[in-house]
Motif scaffolding. Structure first.
Motif, PDB file in Angstrom:
ATOM      1  N   ARG A 179      36.299   7.004  16.456  1.00  0.00           N
ATOM      2  CA  ARG A 179      35.929   6.074  17.522  1.00  0.00           C
ATOM      3  C   ARG A 179      36.202   4.668  16.997  1.00  0.00           C
ATOM      4  O   ARG A 179      35.937   4.362  15.844  1.00  0.00           O
TER       5      ARG A 179
ATOM      6  N   GLU B 152      36.309   0.260  17.905  1.00  0.00           N
ATOM      7  CA  GLU B 152      35.809  -0.853  18.720  1.00  0.00           C
ATOM      8  C   GLU B 152      36.908  -1.902  18.751  1.00  0.00           C
ATOM      9  O   GLU B 152      37.469  -2.249  17.715  1.00  0.00           O
TER      10      GLU B 152
ATOM     11  N   GLU C 236      38.107  -5.754  20.135  1.00  0.00           N
ATOM     12  CA  GLU C 236      37.662  -7.041  20.658  1.00  0.00           C
ATOM     13  C   GLU C 236      38.884  -7.923  20.853  1.00  0.00           C
ATOM     14  O   GLU C 236      39.750  -7.978  19.979  1.00  0.00           O
TER      15      GLU C 236
ATOM     16  N   ALA D 268      37.449  -6.880  24.719  1.00  0.00           N
ATOM     17  CA  ALA D 268      37.647  -5.715  25.586  1.00  0.00           C
ATOM     18  C   ALA D 268      38.601  -6.114  26.715  1.00  0.00           C
ATOM     19  O   ALA D 268      38.464  -7.171  27.303  1.00  0.00           O
TER      20      ALA D 268
ATOM     21  N   GLY E  41      34.618   2.487  14.296  1.00  0.00           N
ATOM     22  CA  GLY E  41      33.246   2.482  14.786  1.00  0.00           C
ATOM     23  C   GLY E  41      32.260   2.808  13.680  1.00  0.00           C
ATOM     24  O   GLY E  41      32.633   3.249  12.579  1.00  0.00           O
ATOM     25  N   ASP E  42      30.980   2.601  13.955  1.00  0.00           N
ATOM     26  CA  ASP E  42      29.936   2.887  12.972  1.00  0.00           C
ATOM     27  C   ASP E  42      29.969   4.360  12.598  1.00  0.00           C
ATOM     28  O   ASP E  42      30.060   5.235  13.447  1.00  0.00           O
TER      29      ASP E  42
END
Length: 197
Positions: A117, A119, A121, A123, A140-141
């Motif tokens: 996953r 992320e 930026e 979006a 992702g985390d």
């Protein structure tokens, strides 16, 4: 009388009563048989030609569906240990694209692909015609780290102006993605990575 094995036998009345017809009857019979065969051959040929035309039309339709998807490009640069990627998505088409989603993947142990996953930026929900979006994509985390930054590959999933979802990896051909589960995505990534025939 007919002689069979040295014994005289009477000729059956049926054998003497058979009417083999006239020459015009034979010509009509043979002509009917030939016409039936020619009709069957013509019918089989027409069925084959229609199937070929249908396959050609389906190929042309698929090619037309992918016209916008072929004009979506991307450039990426892996930074650091592969957990951060500078990603540029370009829409070189005359139509907007919706929901561009960058993906990172790499070969995990053996032949399995690992698709974490990510992320991104900023979006991006809509990318207009002839526009580009510059994104910073990070894992992702809790996502596993890539074994080496050089193994990280990128792809972009997006929805074209007609509502079809596509996946594009590098310079590979665009693939229509039917649903969003992970196995389908992995199969799509693998298929997109195969050289075009």
């Amino acid at each position: 009388m007919l002689e069979v094995n040295g014994v005289a036998a009477p000729i059956p009345a049926l054998a003497t009563a058979v009417d083999y017809g006239t020459v015009p009857d034979w010509i009509a019979g043979v002509g009917s048989a030939v016409a039936t065969v020619l009709l069957a051959v013509g019918l089989l040929r027409e069925i084959r030609l229609r199937r070929i035309d249908g396959e050609r039309a389906a190929t042309e339709r698929r090619a037309a569906e992918a016209n916008q998807a072929r004009l979506i490009g991307m450039v990426f640069r892996v930074r650091g240990s592969g957990t951060r990627v500078e990603f540029v998505i370009r829409n070189d088409s005359d139509e907007p694209l919706r929901d561009p989603a960058p993906l990172l993947f790499w070969a995990d142990q053996g032949d399995a692909l690992y698709i974490p996953r990510v992320e991104a930026e900023p979006a991006v929900v809509l990318l207009g015609p002839r526009q580009k979006a510059e994104l910073i994509v990070s894992l992702g985390d809790g996502a596993a780290q890539p074994p080496h930054p050089s193994l990280v590959r990128c792809a972009v999933a997006f929805t074209d102006a007609n509502g079809r979802r596509w996946l594009r990896t590098g310079a590979g051909r665009p693939l229509l993605v039917l649903d969003g589960d992970l196995q389908t995505l992995e199969r799509s990534v693998r298929a997109a990575e195969q050289p075009s025939a």
